[in-house]
Structure formats: structure tokens, C-alpha cells
Scaffold this active site. Sequence first.
Site, PDB file in Angstrom:
ATOM      1  N   GLU A  48      32.039   8.123 -20.882  1.00 49.08           N
ATOM      2  CA  GLU A  48      32.716   6.824 -20.915  1.00 49.08           C
ATOM      3  C   GLU A  48      31.813   5.753 -21.497  1.00 49.08           C
ATOM      4  OE1 GLU A  48      35.656   7.602 -17.118  1.00 49.08           O
ATOM      5  OE2 GLU A  48      34.002   6.205 -16.867  1.00 49.08           O
ATOM      6  N   CYS A  57      36.431  12.154 -24.603  1.00 50.35           N
ATOM      7  CA  CYS A  57      36.919  13.131 -23.640  1.00 50.35           C
ATOM      8  C   CYS A  57      36.136  14.435 -23.754  1.00 50.35           C
ATOM      9  CB  CYS A  57      38.392  13.422 -23.884  1.00 50.35           C
ATOM     10  SG  CYS A  57      39.476  12.000 -23.650  1.00 50.35           S
ATOM     11  N   GLU A  59      37.237  17.487 -23.983  1.00 49.62           N
ATOM     12  CA  GLU A  59      37.807  18.392 -24.976  1.00 49.62           C
ATOM     13  C   GLU A  59      37.309  18.065 -26.380  1.00 49.62           C
ATOM     14  OE1 GLU A  59      39.247  16.672 -22.546  1.00 49.62           O
ATOM     15  OE2 GLU A  59      41.256  17.454 -22.099  1.00 49.62           O
ATOM     16  N   CYS A  93      43.409  14.234 -27.342  1.00 47.46           N
ATOM     17  CA  CYS A  93      42.787  15.565 -27.350  1.00 47.46           C
ATOM     18  C   CYS A  93      43.774  16.623 -27.819  1.00 47.46           C
ATOM     19  CB  CYS A  93      42.253  15.905 -25.964  1.00 47.46           C
ATOM     20  SG  CYS A  93      40.789  14.932 -25.546  1.00 47.46           S
TER      21      CYS A  93
END
Length: 136
Positions: A48, A57, A59, A93
Site C-alpha cells: 500500500e 495488489c 496478484e 488484477c
Amino acid sequence: MSSEQRETELVTAAREVMRNSYAPYSRFRVGAALAAADGRVYLGCNVENASFPAGLCAERSAVAAAVAAGTTRFDYLVLASDGDVPTPPCGICRQVLVEFEPSLPILSVANDGRSERWTLSELLAHPFTPRDLTPA
């Protein structure tokens, strides 16, 4: 190695990399283990940022690691999270993953061990893909 053993190893890897997540704002840690068609596994975790759109993220972090290593063919994705329910990939994602494998099998494991399975094509029924960029 059996498919059960492989899945167990991927779940373990996703849970371990989840511990490295940098999630001071959401406090929702996610780890990803992305299995390549050649047998290699690429890991990612969420990172983050105070400027929320700048976050990454798990992924997409795993996809970036794989592409940086020269791999673009994938056959399985395992996600582990701190969540109380199995969490599917977010929309961004899903779009990134569909670029490489539209029918990617996905397993998501919640904090308590509950799991859910999908294919990427189930989660993103009408994706925007490279063929949409081809002139008519």
C-alpha cells in the site's frame, strides 16, 4: 508431485509471502503464489501507499515478478488473505491476469482456512483483450 501436494505448497507460499505485505492503511494483507506453466512459482504481496492509487495488489506484484523473469504463461493462482472469507482478485488484477491466461484457475484461502475456487473467465466474463485492439 500430485496436484494436491502442489496446491498445498502454493497455499503455504502464499501465506508466507502474505506476512511480508505492507498494509498499514487497510490492514488487509494478501499473498499470491502464481504458478507458471514451466513449473516455476512467482510470489507477490500487496504494497500500500499513502497515495492510495499508487498501491500494488499481490496478484499484480506476482505477475510483475514473473514477467521480469521472462515468464508469461501461467496455469494456477493461489491467494491467501487475512480476510474472514475467501477473496477473489479485484477488477484491475482480473484485467492484468486475463492478458496472460483467460481461463486461469484461482484458489483463494481465508484466514481460517476456508477456501473458494473460480476460473478467471468466471470472474471476468467479458474481458478487454489484445484482440479488441485489432482494427476491424
